[in-house]
Design an enzyme around this catalytic site. Structure first.
Site, PDB file in Angstrom:
ATOM      1  N   ASP A 268       0.900  -1.091  -0.084  1.00  0.00           N
ATOM      2  CA  ASP A 268       0.105   0.172  -0.058  1.00  0.00           C
ATOM      3  C   ASP A 268       0.838   1.231   0.004  1.00  0.00           C
ATOM      4  OD1 ASP A 268      -2.403  -1.471   0.060  1.00  0.00           O
ATOM      5  OD2 ASP A 268      -2.806  -1.311   2.059  1.00  0.00           O
TER       6      ASP A 268
ATOM      7  N   ARG B  49       0.577  -1.748   7.732  1.00  0.00           N
ATOM      8  CA  ARG B  49       0.691  -0.448   7.130  1.00  0.00           C
ATOM      9  C   ARG B  49       1.840   0.374   7.916  1.00  0.00           C
ATOM     10  NH1 ARG B  49      -2.932   3.352   3.396  1.00  0.00           N
ATOM     11  NH2 ARG B  49      -0.985   3.688   2.719  1.00  0.00           N
TER      12      ARG B  49
ATOM     13  N   ARG C 136      -9.877   5.992  10.741  1.00  0.00           N
ATOM     14  CA  ARG C 136      -8.427   5.840  10.778  1.00  0.00           C
ATOM     15  C   ARG C 136      -7.756   6.859  11.676  1.00  0.00           C
ATOM     16  NH1 ARG C 136      -6.303   2.890   6.388  1.00  0.00           N
ATOM     17  NH2 ARG C 136      -8.015   1.262   5.809  1.00  0.00           N
TER      18      ARG C 136
ATOM     19  N   HIS D 251     -11.291   7.480   4.557  1.00  0.00           N
ATOM     20  CA  HIS D 251     -10.327   8.440   4.762  1.00  0.00           C
ATOM     21  C   HIS D 251     -11.039   9.976   4.287  1.00  0.00           C
ATOM     22  CE1 HIS D 251      -6.417   6.092   4.577  1.00  0.00           C
ATOM     23  NE2 HIS D 251      -6.592   6.633   5.717  1.00  0.00           N
TER      24      HIS D 251
ATOM     25  N   CYS E 108      -4.993   9.327  -3.462  1.00  0.00           N
ATOM     26  CA  CYS E 108      -4.422   8.723  -2.427  1.00  0.00           C
ATOM     27  C   CYS E 108      -2.967   8.384  -2.964  1.00  0.00           C
ATOM     28  CB  CYS E 108      -5.046   6.966  -2.617  1.00  0.00           C
ATOM     29  SG  CYS E 108      -6.438   7.157  -1.731  1.00  0.00           S
TER      30      CYS E 108
END
Length: 284
Positions: free
Chosen positions: A78, A103, A148, A177, A277
């Protein structure tokens, strides 16, 4: 003379060259599930992801943007979603502290890059996922929470940058997000204002009230375009790079005087990411 009903003159949109950080998806795959978009059982094509990403990179270069690259790290599929790597304003980089263990190694990797690039790095104490949940609009930071990023990080951002931070709560797991539910359309003020586009159903009632008050002229994007991460877009004030299939949003942008440019990042969408992103603003 009463001119209240007369049409307003069109706003002249101007592109401003941007400086961004990106990461090639050389190791992209979906090997775990940390958002509703991800399905480890579904096949992914790394070569296709790289080819689609290259189109985005070439688009930015063609628009005159200064694109920097961070080296991808094997085992961090990612890492291509560079926006999550931090939040950079005024030459200062606030690092990311990821929610999920898969992550978490990305945070130090991006902070090392920021240091080597000459940024003053603020190491976070609170959970945050960079520009995924932190969007700069003028002097104000719109800060997402709900899935998140911790609300405590909002206070940390305010201390680090000395700017007003406006918290917004996300309520739909598909839009986990802030940058999946809001697009910043004007990185620089236009006639003293800056505007956004957003998806109303992604936010709780209190957040919607804030957005409607602060951005009365915002573009309201429909569910179909949002569902392919059409709002996960990147604007230089005139050119807006968006998901190619977000045709309704494309029309709305043209009506407001922007120049939408569609790109296909369908492979990276399998990981829950789109144009924004893959794009981290580097603001000196």
């Amino acid at each position: 003379m009463d001119t209240a009903g007369d049409p307003q003159p069109p706003i002249t949109r101007r592109a401003t060259p941007r400086t961004v950080l990106m990461c090639r998806p050389d190791h992209f795959t979906v090997s775990y599930k940390i958002n509703p978009w991800m399905d480890p059982a579904a096949p992914t094509d790394t070569a296709k992801a790289v080819a689609q990403w290259q189109v985005l990179y070439d688009t930015y270069v063609g628009l005159g943007h200064d694109v920097h690259l961070i080296d991808p790290i094997d085992g961090l599929p990612d890492m291509v979603y560079a926006a999550n790597g931090g939040f950079v304003v005024d030459g200062k980089a606030y690092g990311a502290l990821f929610t999920y263990p898969e992550r978490q190694p990305e945070g130090p990797a991006y902070m090392d890059w920021f240091r080597e690039a000459g940024f003053d790095v603020a190491v976070p104490d609170e959970i945050n996922e960079g520009e995924g949940d932190l969007l700069l609009v003028g002097d104000v930071v719109l800060a997402g929470t709900g899935f998140r990023t911790s609300t405590r990080s909002h206070d940390e951002v305010a201390r680090v940058f000395g700017r007003e931070v406006v918290g917004l709560t996300l309520v739909n797991p598909a839009f986990y997000h802030l940058d999946t539910a809001i697009a910043v359309l004007d990185p620089e003020p236009v006639e003293g204002r800056q505007n956004i586009a957003y998806l109303e159903s992604a936010f709780d009632a209190a957040s919607l009230e804030v957005l409607r008050e602060r951005f009365p002229d915002a573009i309201l994007v429909d569910e179909d375009d949002a569902a392919i991460l059409g709002l996960n877009s990147y604007s230089d004030g005139y050119n807006v790079v968006i998901a190619a299939r977000a045709t309704g949003f494309e029309r709305q942008l043209r009506e407001r005087g922007y120049n939408p440019i569609g790109v296909d990042l369908s492979e990276l969408l399998l990981g829950g990411g789109g144009v924004k992103c893959c794009t981290l603003d580097l603001r000196r």
